[in-house]
Design an enzyme around this catalytic site. Structure first.
Site, short mmCIF file in Angstrom:
data_model
loop_
_atom_site.label_atom_id
_atom_site.label_comp_id
_atom_site.label_asym_id
_atom_site.label_seq_id
_atom_site.Cartn_x
_atom_site.Cartn_y
_atom_site.Cartn_z
N HIS A 1 -4.37 -13.38 -11.06
CA HIS A 1 -4.34 -12.38 -9.98
C HIS A 1 -5.61 -11.54 -9.97
CE1 HIS A 1 -2.41 -8.62 -12.13
NE2 HIS A 1 -3.27 -9.23 -12.92
N HIS B 1 -1.05 -10.92 -6.77
CA HIS B 1 -2.18 -11.09 -5.86
C HIS B 1 -2.85 -12.46 -5.95
CE1 HIS B 1 -4.88 -8.05 -3.50
NE2 HIS B 1 -4.58 -9.11 -2.79
N ASP C 1 -0.83 -1.39 -5.60
CA ASP C 1 -1.44 -0.51 -6.59
C ASP C 1 -2.69 0.18 -6.05
OD1 ASP C 1 -3.78 -2.09 -7.06
OD2 ASP C 1 -2.86 -3.15 -8.72
N GLU D 1 2.29 -7.33 -5.07
CA GLU D 1 2.40 -6.59 -6.33
C GLU D 1 3.50 -5.53 -6.34
OE1 GLU D 1 0.99 -7.50 -9.05
OE2 GLU D 1 -0.81 -8.67 -8.49
N ASP E 1 -7.07 -2.22 -2.56
CA ASP E 1 -6.69 -2.50 -3.94
C ASP E 1 -7.39 -1.54 -4.89
OD1 ASP E 1 -6.00 -3.79 -6.38
OD2 ASP E 1 -6.18 -5.77 -5.47
N ASP F 1 -10.54 -7.77 -8.40
CA ASP F 1 -10.02 -9.14 -8.36
C ASP F 1 -11.12 -10.17 -8.15
OD1 ASP F 1 -7.56 -7.98 -8.70
OD2 ASP F 1 -6.90 -8.23 -6.64
N HIS G 1 -8.17 -2.57 -7.79
CA HIS G 1 -8.97 -3.48 -8.61
C HIS G 1 -9.85 -4.37 -7.73
CE1 HIS G 1 -5.18 -2.51 -10.73
NE2 HIS G 1 -5.97 -2.36 -11.76
N ASP H 1 -2.71 -4.67 -1.85
CA ASP H 1 -2.04 -4.55 -3.14
C ASP H 1 -1.47 -3.15 -3.23
OD1 ASP H 1 -1.50 -4.11 -5.91
OD2 ASP H 1 -2.97 -5.64 -6.47
#
Length: 309
Positions: free
Chosen positions: A146, A106, A238, A281, A129, A133, A131, A236
């Site tokens: 990332h 990312h 994830d 990712e 995402d 970030d 997360h 992303d």
């Protein structure tokens, strides 16, 4: 986003794994292509131009000409993102090509957003995402870039990152109030503070479970597009539940299902506001029979106008 609006898609791969400091994600662009991306887009009526991949050189974690910092592989990540910004800016300047960027980790979002905003006064961003970030070198527990990408795109962090594509004196063209984080379920303490301080809207899994992905995405599109020239999607893999996308470097349980994510893409597509997108990712080394890359292709197809009827 559909072929009646923009008939041409420019695909660019960025096989970056330095931002995550984990091998395998550099093979993400190839895995997505192998999952049938180009044929799928052509079936939807698009002309597809594959620009190939940028070159990412191997580097030692802390070998850098940058001032002392904990940012791993900073020099090479900055170099690649500068090149990416120029490539994306050129695609955007052409006017009739849609930039579709394949990662890689990312960290490449810094370059993508720098390129997209070169010719647009203001855009919104939907950051799909698990997360946030939004770490900076001061808050990052790992030094992995990332996890700093969104903060850098908003103008926060080390000058080498915030100046990518715009120079050290540049002013970011992304307003945090037009940034929406969807699917968050793993935020560092410093990230929670950052997101609240700067007015980024966050939809955690709590909101998605409570009001549903449809309502979340409709609100996300409205917030991201308010006063902007369009919306960029940074997705992303994830963000999805590991059951549907196992091939990611930082999986977090209890995520958004593939079915919900397909609906999310359809809602964003129907808005007609999409300017650009990146999918990042995908790590084939950790995947099961290319399941995650196939999910990425399904999501891209839905984002670009594929429907059942």
């Amino acid at each position: 986003m559909n072929p009646n609006i923009c008939k041409q898609i420019s695909v660019l791969g960025v096989p970056m794994d330095l931002g995550a400091d984990r091998r395998g994600v550099d093979m993400g662009p190839s895995a997505i292509r192998c999952a049938g991306l180009e044929a799928r887009l052509e079936q939807l009526g698009y002309a597809v131009q594959d620009e190939g991949d940028l070159v990412v050189r191997r580097a030692k974690a802390y070998s850098s000409t940058l001032p002392e910092t904990n940012m791993k592989y900073a020099y090479e990540i900055v170099r690649v993102n500068e090149e990416l910004a120029e490539k994306v800016a050129a695609i955007t300047a052409a006017g009739d090509w849609f930039p579709l960027i394949l990662g890689g980790d990312h960290s490449i979002a810094i370059g993508t957003l720098a390129g997209v905003t070169r010719y647009k006064e203001r855009i919104g961003v939907i950051w799909y995402d698990a997360h946030g970030d939004v770490n900076t070198p001061d808050t990052s527990p790992s030094g992995n870039i990332h996890g700093m990408a969104l903060a850098a795109a908003l103008g926060f962090g080390h000058p080498a990152l915030t100046g990518i594509g715009i120079g050290s004196g540049g002013v970011p063209r992304i307003d945090p109030r037009n940034v929406v984080l969807v699917g968050a379920r793993s935020l560092d303490p410093g990230e929670r503070i950052f997101l609240k301080q700067h007015g980024v809207t966050v939809y955690t899994m709590h909101e998605i479970d409570r009001i549903g992905i449809s309502a979340v995405m409709e609100q996300a599109v409205r917030l991201a597009s308010a006063g902007t020239e369009g919306v960029h999607l940074s997705l992303d893999l994830d963000g999805l539940d590991p059951e549907d996308a196992p091939g990611v470097g930082t999986p977090v349980p209890a995520g958004i299902s593939l079915r919900e994510s397909l609906l999310a893409m359809e809602i964003l597509s129907a808005s007609g506001l999409l300017t650009s997108a990146e999918f990042v990712e995908v790590n084939p080394v950790l995947d099961l029979r290319n399941k995650t890359a196939k999910a990425a292709v399904e999501l891209i197809a839905s984002l670009l106008g594929e429907t059942i009827m």
